[in-house]
Design an enzyme around this catalytic site. Sequence first.
Site, mmCIF file in Angstrom:
data_model
loop_
_atom_site.group_PDB
_atom_site.id
_atom_site.type_symbol
_atom_site.label_atom_id
_atom_site.label_comp_id
_atom_site.label_asym_id
_atom_site.label_seq_id
_atom_site.Cartn_x
_atom_site.Cartn_y
_atom_site.Cartn_z
ATOM 1 N N VAL A 9 0.822 -1.212 0.000
ATOM 2 C CA VAL A 9 0.000 0.000 0.000
ATOM 3 C C VAL A 9 0.863 1.272 0.000
ATOM 4 O O VAL A 9 1.846 1.364 0.714
ATOM 5 C CB VAL A 9 -0.956 -0.053 1.223
ATOM 6 C CG1 VAL A 9 -1.518 1.298 1.545
ATOM 7 C CG2 VAL A 9 -2.063 -1.054 0.958
ATOM 8 N N GLU A 10 0.470 2.224 -0.853
ATOM 9 C CA GLU A 10 1.207 3.496 -0.955
ATOM 10 C C GLU A 10 0.597 4.572 -0.071
ATOM 11 O O GLU A 10 1.257 5.523 0.320
ATOM 12 C CB GLU A 10 1.146 4.026 -2.408
ATOM 13 C CG GLU A 10 1.893 3.210 -3.423
ATOM 14 C CD GLU A 10 3.361 3.133 -3.090
ATOM 15 O OE1 GLU A 10 3.924 4.154 -2.662
ATOM 16 O OE2 GLU A 10 3.945 2.045 -3.223
ATOM 17 N N CYS A 11 -0.706 4.430 0.163
ATOM 18 C CA CYS A 11 -1.413 5.482 0.893
ATOM 19 C C CYS A 11 -2.426 4.880 1.869
ATOM 20 O O CYS A 11 -3.172 3.974 1.488
ATOM 21 C CB CYS A 11 -2.130 6.386 -0.122
ATOM 22 S SG CYS A 11 -3.207 7.589 0.649
ATOM 23 N N LYS A 18 1.949 7.736 1.974
ATOM 24 C CA LYS A 18 1.084 8.916 2.069
ATOM 25 C C LYS A 18 0.042 8.632 3.124
ATOM 26 O O LYS A 18 -0.442 7.490 3.225
ATOM 27 C CB LYS A 18 0.319 9.114 0.752
ATOM 28 C CG LYS A 18 1.016 9.955 -0.272
ATOM 29 C CD LYS A 18 -0.008 10.300 -1.366
ATOM 30 C CE LYS A 18 0.660 11.038 -2.495
ATOM 31 N NZ LYS A 18 -0.264 11.443 -3.540
ATOM 32 N N GLN A 27 -3.548 0.750 -4.587
ATOM 33 C CA GLN A 27 -2.411 1.331 -3.866
ATOM 34 C C GLN A 27 -2.856 1.969 -2.542
ATOM 35 O O GLN A 27 -2.056 2.543 -1.823
ATOM 36 C CB GLN A 27 -1.749 2.415 -4.723
ATOM 37 C CG GLN A 27 -1.108 1.874 -5.996
ATOM 38 C CD GLN A 27 -0.614 3.032 -6.863
ATOM 39 O OE1 GLN A 27 -1.379 3.883 -7.297
ATOM 40 N NE2 GLN A 27 0.689 3.053 -7.079
#
Length: 333
Positions: free
Chosen positions: A49-51, A83, A268
Site C-alpha cells: 500500500v502506498e497510501c 502517504k 495502492q
Amino acid sequence: MQVMLRSLPSTRAGARPVRPARKMTPCLAASRSIPRATNEQKIDLLKKVECFIFDCDGVIWLGDKVIEGVPETLDMLRSMGKKVFFVTNNSTKSRAGYMSKFQSLGLDVKAEEIYSSSYAAAAYLESINFQKKVYVIGETGILEELDLKGIRHLGGPSDADKRVTLKSGEFMEHDHGVGAVVVGFDRYINYFKIQYATLCIRENPGCLFIATNRDAVTHLTDAQEWAGNGSMVGAIVGSTKREPIVVGKPSDFMLKNISATLGLRPDQICMVGDRLDTDIMFGKNGGLATSLVLSGVTTEEVLNSPDNKVIPDYVLSKLPDLLTVKESAMVAA
Ligand SMILES: O=C(CO)[C@H](O)[C@H](O)COP(=O)(O)O
C-alpha cells in the site's frame, strides 16, 4: 471475547471515578471468527500500500484523546514513504478546525491531508453550481466550508436558542430562497431548526436535502458512544418523508472527490476505519484494501455476527498494532 482498547480518562484525586466506556451494542450471537491480521499480513499490507486513508473518530482519537501509539504509527508510515490522508464524517469542524485539533493533540498533519464531511457538503454544492441559499442544521464546520465556496447560508449556531411555543395561531415564516438544507451533527438541534428545515424541504420547489453522514453512534467523548448524525438526519426524514443525498462516507461523491485528490490507483490505497457501514463499505465500494480497527464503534461480536455482510481485508485491534512489525516492514519496504 477480545478486550477493547479504551483510553480511559485519568481520575484526579477526589474527583468522581469515570465509568468505563459503554457501548450501545446490539445483542448478537457470534457464529464465526474473523481473525486478527498476522504479522505476515501486516508486513504484506505495509509493502503493497502506498497510501493509508484514516478515519478519525475511533481510529486516531476517541473524543479529544489521541489513541495511545498513534503518533508513533504515523511517524513509522511517513518514514516508510507512505502517504497518509484523514477522512472524517464528523461535520462539526471545517478542515481548518481539524487542523487545529490535530495540532492540539500533538499530531503533525498537513492541511491538504484532511478531508471532512463539512467540506464534502460544500464541495457537492459547488459541483452542481448551486446558486441559492442553504439552511444549515449543524455547527461551525459546515458554515466555514460554505463561506470558503461563497455559498450563502442561514441557520446553524445562530438558531441554537430559538424556541417554538406552539401558542394558538403561531406560524413560522421561512426563506423561500433556500434551495438546500444541509444536515450535519448539531449538539444544539432543537424543534425550531427541525421545523425550519422541514418547511424549506416541503415548501420550496426543488429544495435539496443533503446529509453530511448518517452515522448511528460515535465516540464523541472517550467515555461513551453518543447518538450520531443519523439521529438528526432521521428527524428530517421523518418529517419530510424524503431521503437525503449523503455526501460523507460511504458515498460515491466523497470517494470520487478524494480519488481525484490522491491520484493513486485503488489497489495502492488502504482505508482504515472503525465502522463497517461507513468506513469499510466506503473502501470496498472504491476497490481499496480495507482494514478494520476494533478501537472504536465495532465490537468483535458485531464483526463476527452472521448478520454482518461487510468483511474487511484486515482486522487490527487498534492502529498501533502495525508497530509490532516495524523492524521487518522497514527492511521489506
Ligand atoms: O455523526 C457523527 C458525529 O458527527 C459521526 O458519527 C462521527 O463523528 C464520525 O466520525 P468519523 O468518520 O471520524 O468516525
